[in-house]
Write an enzyme that holds these catalytic residues in place. Structure first.
Site, PDB file in Angstrom:
ATOM      1  N   CYS A 162     -11.128   7.364   7.607  1.00  0.00           N
ATOM      2  CA  CYS A 162     -10.647   7.412   8.994  1.00  0.00           C
ATOM      3  C   CYS A 162      -9.684   8.572   9.249  1.00  0.00           C
ATOM      4  CB  CYS A 162      -9.982   6.096   9.355  1.00  0.00           C
ATOM      5  SG  CYS A 162     -11.090   4.681   9.181  1.00  0.00           S
ATOM      6  N   HIS A 319      -1.613   6.393  14.440  1.00  0.00           N
ATOM      7  CA  HIS A 319      -2.928   5.958  13.960  1.00  0.00           C
ATOM      8  C   HIS A 319      -3.296   4.649  14.646  1.00  0.00           C
ATOM      9  CE1 HIS A 319      -6.350   5.734  11.320  1.00  0.00           C
ATOM     10  NE2 HIS A 319      -5.925   4.631  10.737  1.00  0.00           N
ATOM     11  N   THR A 323      -4.828  -3.318  13.497  1.00  0.00           N
ATOM     12  CA  THR A 323      -4.946  -4.269  12.397  1.00  0.00           C
ATOM     13  C   THR A 323      -3.534  -4.680  11.972  1.00  0.00           C
ATOM     14  OG1 THR A 323      -4.994  -2.517  10.722  1.00  0.00           O
ATOM     15  CG2 THR A 323      -7.106  -3.287  11.571  1.00  0.00           C
ATOM     16  N   PRO A 324      -3.354  -5.917  11.530  1.00  0.00           N
ATOM     17  CA  PRO A 324      -2.006  -6.378  11.195  1.00  0.00           C
ATOM     18  C   PRO A 324      -1.296  -5.513  10.170  1.00  0.00           C
ATOM     19  CG  PRO A 324      -3.478  -8.257  11.404  1.00  0.00           C
ATOM     20  CD  PRO A 324      -4.350  -7.021  11.489  1.00  0.00           C
ATOM     21  N   GLU A 330       2.502   1.567   9.235  1.00  0.00           N
ATOM     22  CA  GLU A 330       2.825   2.801   9.957  1.00  0.00           C
ATOM     23  C   GLU A 330       4.194   2.711  10.608  1.00  0.00           C
ATOM     24  OE1 GLU A 330       0.818   6.003  13.080  1.00  0.00           O
ATOM     25  OE2 GLU A 330      -0.031   3.973  12.935  1.00  0.00           O
ATOM     26  N   LYS A 348      -6.357   4.431  20.318  1.00  0.00           N
ATOM     27  CA  LYS A 348      -7.430   3.493  19.962  1.00  0.00           C
ATOM     28  C   LYS A 348      -7.426   2.248  20.845  1.00  0.00           C
ATOM     29  CE  LYS A 348      -7.753   4.967  15.116  1.00  0.00           C
ATOM     30  NZ  LYS A 348      -6.627   5.944  15.084  1.00  0.00           N
ATOM     31  N   HIS A 353     -11.921   2.622  17.710  1.00  0.00           N
ATOM     32  CA  HIS A 353     -11.711   3.393  16.484  1.00  0.00           C
ATOM     33  C   HIS A 353     -13.000   4.128  16.115  1.00  0.00           C
ATOM     34  CE1 HIS A 353     -10.317   4.818  12.776  1.00  0.00           C
ATOM     35  NE2 HIS A 353      -9.887   3.706  12.201  1.00  0.00           N
ATOM     36  N   PHE A 412      -9.227   4.666   4.620  1.00  0.00           N
ATOM     37  CA  PHE A 412      -9.522   3.859   3.440  1.00  0.00           C
ATOM     38  C   PHE A 412      -9.344   4.720   2.185  1.00  0.00           C
ATOM     39  CE2 PHE A 412     -12.574   0.256   4.984  1.00  0.00           C
ATOM     40  CZ  PHE A 412     -11.499  -0.331   5.637  1.00  0.00           C
TER      41      PHE A 412
END
Length: 424
Positions: A162, A319, A323-324, A330, A348, A353, A412
């Protein structure tokens, strides 16, 4: 000849908010989420996404080219053509050996493999198209752009999940800064609305399950966030050696999409790319470091490269995946780098995304923030997560003095890329 200033002279953008930079920027500033039920994902447990509106590659590129290439290539080509036109450069006027192409791609073209796999499994080898390999290779976005434009310098594909689009821009910046190229067309492109991609990310628990409310599913930094929403698109920038840009008449006078141009619109310097930082979490194949240590390293590296102290950054394009774990990591990193982080937005929330294309799309939006002195809002942030504790722009765009802005991208495998842009 290391040390060249690297400037942004052209932008191209395709997002679920619109085809072209102007339409995408307008949709982003309106704060309208684009997620909706997706017919392409019918039958998949998570059946919604953010799709490009009214994208007709056959009309834009021609039927023969579209037949032998895939959607991520189509989007990259259209965005590259827009960026070059925006820069006011004609391939007839450049030295092709001094022009490079660097495009980030993550998953590439998974949808093209399903039919030939089925044919081979059934023993029907004669049904397999000879174009399957050439249309699916991740390097084909860069290759087809170089063919289309006649660029004979380095042509590279970058894959850092990503973070691919942002990493590509950093690599392209280094090609210009080193003196290898005068111009590099760079960015990222990704087509993610594919059942196998949606199924895999869904099985991994990475996607939002807010199927009853797709438009409200992507909610970065919200306490009720539960995953990201698949998007698609492409962002392309024309990076140019500053001396080269000025020699052809490019000016640093204020120019934006709002019509404030005071110089010829085909000769402009939109921003300076002063900082690029990359790092690895060295932690986990999918999860970020829980404290965002790798993200912190990349941000600090980008600041050093730009010769800026943390208080020199006026805005961060996060970013912000929704997501949790990613959002929290971040946020932790931002607080360590900045103590009091500057105004934050998360694109996003509107675009979804776009994986390998996301970093490039967000880089284009960061440049437009500098140009317009306007920070787009983050959609769906109704209940800010107190653990994040960030100044996230919401509701409507925020007019602000933005001299330097940071764009974060994390992927990832713990691969991180951070870009710093400044006003000319």
């Amino acid at each position: 000849m290391p040390g060249h200033d690297v400037v942004v002279t052209g932008l191209g953008l395709l997002t679920p908010a619109g085809i072209g930079a102007a339409a995408s920027w307008a949709g982003l500033c309106a704060g309208r989420p684009t997620a909706a039920t997706d017919p392409e994902l019918a039958g998949v447990p998570v059946d919604f996404s953010c799709a490009l509106p009214d994208f007709t590659p056959e009309v834009l590129l021609g039927g023969r080219l579209v037949m032998r290439t895939d959607r991520f290539v189509h989007m990259g080509l259209v965005a590259a053509r827009e960026a070059l036109d925006d820069a006011g450069i004609s391939p007839a006027d450049w030295d092709p050996q001094r022009v490079g192409v660097v495009i980030g791609v993550s998953t590439g073209s998974m949808e093209a493999w399903a039919p030939p796999f089925a044919s081979v499994a059934a023993g029907c080898h004669e049904e397999v198209s000879p174009f399957v390999v050439t249309r699916t290779l991740p390097n084909m976005a860069a290759a087809e752009i170089s063919i289309d434009l006649g660029a004979q310098g380095p042509s590279l594909a970058v894959g850092t999940a990503c973070a691919s689009g942002a990493t590509a821009i950093g690599v392209a910046r280094d090609l210009v800064r080193s003196g290898t190229c005068d111009i590099v067309i760079t960015g990222g492109s990704e087509a993610t609305r594919v059942p196998i991609v949606a199924t895999c990310f869904g099985q991994a628990g990475a996607l939002s399950r807010r199927g009853h409310d797709p438009a409200g599913a992507s909610r970065p930094f919200d306490v009720h966030r539960d995953g990201f929403v698949l998007g698609e698109g492409a962002g392309v920038l024309v990076l140019e050696r500053a001396e080269h840009a000025r020699a052809r008449g490019a000016s640093a006078a204020p120019v934006g999409l709002s019509g404030r141009a005071v110089t010829p619109p085909k000769a402009r310097i939109r921003a300076v790319l002063t900082g690029y930082g990359a790092s690895s979490d060295a932690h986990h194949f999918a999860a970020p470091h829980p404290e965002g240590r790798g993200a912190e390293l990349a941000m600090r590296a980008a600041l050093r490269d730009a010769a800026l102290a943390p208080d020199g950054i006026d805005h961060v394009n996060a970013h912000g995946t929704s997501t949790p774990r990613n959002d929290l990591a971040e946020a932790f990193a931002l607080h360590r780098v900045f103590r009091t982080p500057p105004a934050v937005t998360a694109n996003k929330s509107v675009f979804g995304h776009a994986l390998g294309g996301a970093g490039a799309i967000e880089a284009v939006c960061t440049v437009l923030t500098l140009q317009e002195q306007l920070i787009p809002p983050t959609a769906n942030l109704e209940h800010p997560d107190p653990q994040c504790d960030l100044d996230v722009v919401t509701g409507s765009p925020r007019q602000a003095r933005v001299r330097a802005a940071m764009s974060n991208s994390f992927g990832f495998g713990g691969q991180n890329a951070v870009l710093v842009f400044q006003t000319p």
